[in-house]
Design a protein around this motif. Structure first.
Motif, PDB file in Angstrom:
ATOM      1  N   TYR A 211       0.814  -1.236   0.000  1.00 49.00           N
ATOM      2  CA  TYR A 211       0.000   0.000   0.000  1.00 49.00           C
ATOM      3  C   TYR A 211       0.837   1.271   0.000  1.00 49.00           C
ATOM      4  O   TYR A 211       0.317   2.336   0.226  1.00 49.00           O
ATOM      5  CB  TYR A 211      -0.996   0.015   1.183  1.00 49.00           C
ATOM      6  N   PHE A 212       2.141   1.162  -0.247  1.00 48.64           N
ATOM      7  CA  PHE A 212       2.928   2.404  -0.406  1.00 48.64           C
ATOM      8  C   PHE A 212       2.858   2.813  -1.883  1.00 48.64           C
ATOM      9  O   PHE A 212       3.244   2.062  -2.776  1.00 48.64           O
ATOM     10  CB  PHE A 212       4.386   2.209   0.021  1.00 48.64           C
ATOM     11  N   THR A 213       2.363   4.002  -2.078  1.00 45.45           N
ATOM     12  CA  THR A 213       2.258   4.480  -3.468  1.00 45.45           C
ATOM     13  C   THR A 213       2.379   5.995  -3.523  1.00 45.45           C
ATOM     14  O   THR A 213       2.015   6.693  -2.579  1.00 45.45           O
ATOM     15  CB  THR A 213       0.926   4.020  -4.105  1.00 45.45           C
TER      16      THR A 213
ATOM     17  N   LEU B   4       4.944  -3.591  -6.071  1.00 47.74           N
ATOM     18  CA  LEU B   4       6.303  -3.989  -5.688  1.00 47.74           C
ATOM     19  C   LEU B   4       6.319  -5.000  -4.545  1.00 47.74           C
ATOM     20  O   LEU B   4       7.170  -5.879  -4.511  1.00 47.74           O
ATOM     21  CB  LEU B   4       7.145  -2.759  -5.340  1.00 47.74           C
ATOM     22  N   SER B   5       5.367  -4.829  -3.583  1.00 43.60           N
ATOM     23  CA  SER B   5       5.370  -5.797  -2.461  1.00 43.60           C
ATOM     24  C   SER B   5       5.032  -7.190  -2.973  1.00 43.60           C
ATOM     25  O   SER B   5       5.640  -8.180  -2.560  1.00 43.60           O
ATOM     26  CB  SER B   5       4.416  -5.354  -1.342  1.00 43.60           C
ATOM     27  N   ILE B   6       4.096  -7.264  -3.933  1.00 48.20           N
ATOM     28  CA  ILE B   6       3.757  -8.579  -4.514  1.00 48.20           C
ATOM     29  C   ILE B   6       4.938  -9.087  -5.341  1.00 48.20           C
ATOM     30  O   ILE B   6       5.314 -10.259  -5.247  1.00 48.20           O
ATOM     31  CB  ILE B   6       2.474  -8.470  -5.362  1.00 48.20           C
TER      32      ILE B   6
ATOM     33  N   GLU C 180      16.981   1.925 -10.772  1.00 50.62           N
ATOM     34  CA  GLU C 180      17.522   0.693 -11.360  1.00 50.62           C
ATOM     35  C   GLU C 180      17.091  -0.485 -10.479  1.00 50.62           C
ATOM     36  O   GLU C 180      17.494  -0.595  -9.325  1.00 50.62           O
ATOM     37  CB  GLU C 180      19.043   0.799 -11.408  1.00 50.62           C
ATOM     38  N   PHE C 181      16.195  -1.321 -11.028  1.00 54.19           N
ATOM     39  CA  PHE C 181      15.733  -2.509 -10.294  1.00 54.19           C
ATOM     40  C   PHE C 181      16.551  -3.712 -10.740  1.00 54.19           C
ATOM     41  O   PHE C 181      16.790  -3.888 -11.944  1.00 54.19           O
ATOM     42  CB  PHE C 181      14.249  -2.770 -10.567  1.00 54.19           C
ATOM     43  N   VAL C 182      17.021  -4.491  -9.761  1.00 49.30           N
ATOM     44  CA  VAL C 182      17.816  -5.684 -10.095  1.00 49.30           C
ATOM     45  C   VAL C 182      17.126  -6.919  -9.500  1.00 49.30           C
ATOM     46  O   VAL C 182      16.843  -6.965  -8.300  1.00 49.30           O
ATOM     47  CB  VAL C 182      19.258  -5.563  -9.556  1.00 49.30           C
TER      48      VAL C 182
HETATM   49  P1  ADP Z   1       1.949   1.646  -7.493  1.00 50.46           P
HETATM   50  O1  ADP Z   1       2.594   1.467  -8.780  1.00 50.46           O
HETATM   51  O2  ADP Z   1       0.537   1.206  -7.420  1.00 50.46           O
HETATM   52  O3  ADP Z   1       2.203   2.954  -6.821  1.00 50.46           O
HETATM   53  P2  ADP Z   1       4.082  -0.069  -6.633  1.00 50.46           P
HETATM   54  O4  ADP Z   1       4.236  -0.926  -5.404  1.00 50.46           O
HETATM   55  O5  ADP Z   1       4.271  -0.722  -7.897  1.00 50.46           O
HETATM   56  O6  ADP Z   1       2.666   0.601  -6.484  1.00 50.46           O
HETATM   57  O7  ADP Z   1       5.079   1.125  -6.492  1.00 50.46           O
HETATM   58  C1  ADP Z   1       5.187   1.810  -5.284  1.00 50.46           C
HETATM   59  C2  ADP Z   1       5.850   3.159  -5.471  1.00 50.46           C
HETATM   60  O8  ADP Z   1       7.217   3.001  -5.768  1.00 50.46           O
HETATM   61  C3  ADP Z   1       5.350   4.000  -6.545  1.00 50.46           C
HETATM   62  O9  ADP Z   1       4.160   4.660  -6.180  1.00 50.46           O
HETATM   63  C4  ADP Z   1       6.512   4.951  -6.770  1.00 50.46           C
HETATM   64  O10 ADP Z   1       6.484   6.020  -5.863  1.00 50.46           O
HETATM   65  C5  ADP Z   1       7.695   4.093  -6.503  1.00 50.46           C
HETATM   66  N1  ADP Z   1       8.353   3.615  -7.721  1.00 50.46           N
HETATM   67  C6  ADP Z   1       8.231   2.413  -8.294  1.00 50.46           C
HETATM   68  N2  ADP Z   1       8.987   2.286  -9.414  1.00 50.46           N
HETATM   69  C7  ADP Z   1       9.604   3.471  -9.562  1.00 50.46           C
HETATM   70  C8  ADP Z   1      10.528   3.992 -10.537  1.00 50.46           C
HETATM   71  N3  ADP Z   1      10.957   3.293 -11.609  1.00 50.46           N
HETATM   72  N4  ADP Z   1      10.988   5.300 -10.385  1.00 50.46           N
HETATM   73  C9  ADP Z   1      10.577   6.031  -9.305  1.00 50.46           C
HETATM   74  N5  ADP Z   1       9.697   5.592  -8.363  1.00 50.46           N
HETATM   75  C10 ADP Z   1       9.218   4.323  -8.495  1.00 50.46           C
END
Ligand code: ADP
Length: 598
Positions: free
Chosen positions: A546-548, A559-561, A584-586
């Motif tokens: 729920y962090f968004t 992302l949590s899932i 950068e996601f790894v």
């Molecule tokens: P949602 O996409 O519904 O917000 P996510 O869990 O996928 O939920 O992402 C959580 C938060 O992480 C996003 O709201 C955003 O603030 C941050 N985030 C994710 N990916 C990126 C990215 N590539 N660049 C910057 N912030 C990101």
């Protein structure tokens, strides 16, 4: 209620222990003494026989002397001529000599009236000559023609003696009596020595219960029982103890003259105080004596405290041991009950947890699905475009074909129809991708091609990439690689990350998405965008549910899932900001066994 019960229980246990201890001590006390008496009684019996035999032996030596002497005609002659001083003097010397040889105390001759006319002690101050002994029973016995025997304290000598008498008979007539007195003191001394050696005391009493001979000085000529005036008077009259008044010895309990109790135990006062004795009696009928071997019982009590202590210790040890084992058993039972209860609770909880887990799994699946649909929702505009474009083309090709057919341009129409078919195939392919992505995963884990999975994920996000004018740089290993897990799940992760990157890059003009896959000891998927990157303070938070920061329909679950999916595949997912900017996601995944082989 509980403490009261345990207090009462403790009290009753203490009471039982106390009673048990008392019973043990009483039994031990009784047993110890019984054993002691059983040990000393046979010894006392032997000592008694020994004493009786000794006295018998000592007296028997003298018993026949009067008889032998009575046959001497000189005595009858002297009795017949008692005024013949020469003859009397002769007999006196004769008696003196015999007395020396036999070691008798005194030998003397009484006429028929009981007057002593000759005696071995004729020269002594206490000479019997001239004394009358008609009151002595030994006189009465002998004058009646029988052997007389008697014990008494001499009225002249005041020494204790045993007397043997015999009649001097001539022509059937008793002329007088010859008497031999045996000194009791000598016998007593030897018997005392015997008693001291045997560690007992000795007392010899007559029918009147007066002690005549004793190993203890203070017992001598004392009565074992208190004497009545009458008995006292009778004793006095008999002059057995000369002119003495006989006092009673202090005996507790009072001396039992009937000898009715089996074990005769008496506290008797003596020279050194008072002591308890075991009285072992024997009767010498001829002498008229009761012989008492008195064994001190004090030694029996000496080892008693130790025995009692030992018995008490053994009892307490056994008692404590019993209590301990009972308590242990009870505790074990209690522990078993607690264990069973715990096991039951654990079972219940396990069942509850299992059903909660199932529910959680269901909820998680729902969430995963919801997150997927959210992504699809966010991509819907570009997907629409992606589908509408071929649809519009289809429509214009179909119209065009219609016109061609009206103009009978068969060949061109055929060409158009092939294009229509390929457009329809393409549409079907796009729809199939979405169908596959949006269906619920069956959780089938197997080796899958990473290239295919990435390709399918890109198919879903590609319309948006194109729409947002994003440059996509793809770097894949020359050899296709595979991963082990659920293909749809990894697809979901890739779509999530790429969608997030697309959203982030909307804020910047230069839009570059780099996806590179490498393989060393792990499989690495790197997804880098040129967006503003992740705020340092939110680096870890973005993986929390729920962090968004999304203003659109983001659930904050993507992302949590994704992290959960990657971790379930034994991999990791992390984020960092690239040096040149952008996030950068790894993703690191374990190598699939197939890759190794390849
Ligand atoms: P949602 O996409 O519904 O917000 P996510 O869990 O996928 O939920 O992402 C959580 C938060 O992480 C996003 O709201 C955003 O603030 C941050 N985030 C994710 N990916 C990126 C990215 N590539 N660049 C910057 N912030 C990101």
């Amino acid at each position: 209620m509980q403490p009261q019960v345990s207090l009462r229980k403790r009290l009753s246990i203490s009471l039982i222990m106390l009673l048990g201890l008392c019973a043990t001590l009483a039994t031990t006390y009784w047993y110890h003494l019984e054993q002691g008496f059983a040990r000393i009684q046979p010894l006392a019996n032997r000592q008694l026989t020994e004493v009786i035999n000794f006295i018998d032996g000592a007296l028997i030596r003298y018993e026949s002397i009067p008889h032998v002497l009575s046959t001497n005609p000189m005595l009858a002659s002297a009795l017949a001529h008692s005024d013949n001083l020469e003859e009397i003097r002769h007999i006196n010397r004769y008696f003196e000599e015999i007395q020396h040889v036999t070691e008798a105390s005194d030998i003397y001759l009484l006429n028929s009236h009981g007057d002593a006319i000759a005696a071995s002690n004729w020269q002594k101050s206490y000479s019997f000559i001239g004394q009358n002994y008609a009151f002595r029973p030994y006189y009465t016995e002998a004058i009646a023609g029988r052997l007389g025997s008697y014990y008494a304290v001499g009225t002249s000598s005041d020494t204790r003696g045993f007397y043997f008498s015999y009649p001097i008979v001539e022509k059937g007539k008793v002329l007088g009596i010859i008497v031999v007195k045996v000194d009791i003191a000598d016998i007593e001394e030897q018997l005392t020595g015997l008693a001291k050696a045997g560690q007992y005391e000795l007392a010899i009493s007559g029918l009147d219960h007066v002690i005549f001979l004793a190993s203890m000085d203070s017992w001598r000529l004392k009565s074992l029982t208190p004497l009545t005036d009458e008995a006292q008077n009778e004793i006095y009259q008999s002059r057995r103890y000369a002119n003495r008044i006989i006092s009673a010895l202090s005996v507790k309990p009072p001396y039992d003259i009937t000898h009715s109790n089996n074990r005769a135990l008496y506290h008797i006062a003596h020279d050194d105080g008072r002591e308890e004795f075991l009285d072992t009696r024997g009767t010498m009928i001829k002498a008229g004596w009761d012989v008492h071997v008195l064994t001190p019982v004090k030694p029996l009590y000496a080892s008693l405290p130790l025995t009692l202590l030992l018995a008490a210790s053994v009892f307490l040890l056994l008692g404590l041991g019993l209590m301990f084992s009972l308590e242990r058993r009870k505790n074990m039972r209690r522990m078993q009950q607690a264990h069973n209860l715990l096991e039951m609770r654990v079972k219940e909880r396990t069942q509850e947890l299992e059903s909660a887990n199932i529910k959680l799994q269901e909820t998680q699946d729902e969430l995963v699905q919801a997150a997927k649909l959210t992504v699809i929702g966010s991509l819907s505009a570009s997907i629409n475009h992606e589908i509408n474009q071929p649809l519009a083309a289809l429509r214009s090709y179909a119209q065009n074909t219609q016109t061609l057919l009206q103009r009978d341009m068969q060949d061109k129409a055929k060409e158009n129809l092939s294009t229509i078919i390929s457009l329809a195939d393409r549409l079907a392919e796009i729809v199939a991708q979405f169908k596959s992505f949006t269906r619920k995963s069956q959780g089938q884990e197997k080796a899958n091609s990473l290239n295919d999975t990435l390709g399918e994920a890109l198919t879903i996000v590609n319309p948006e990439i194109v729409k947002q004018h994003i440059e996509l740089r793809l770097s894949l290993p020359e050899q296709p690689v595979s991963f082990f897990g659920d293909k749809v799940r990894l697809q979901q992760v890739l779509v999530n990350i790429i969608s997030n990157a697309i959203v982030a890059m909307q804020q910047v003009d230069y839009r570059l998405l780099t996806i590179s896959v490498t393989q060393s000891d792990k499989l690495q998927i790197q997804i880098k965008d040129s967006g503003p990157g992740v705020h340092e303070s939110q680096m870890e938070k973005i993986f929390e549910p729920y962090f968004t920061t999304s203003q659109r329909q983001g659930l904050g679950l993507g992302l949590s899932i994704s992290r959960r999916i990657i971790e379930s595949m034994n991999g990791t997912i992390s984020v960092a900001n690239a040096a040149e900017g952008g996030a950068e996601f790894v993703i690191l995944l374990p190598l699939c066994p197939e890759n190794n082989q390849g």
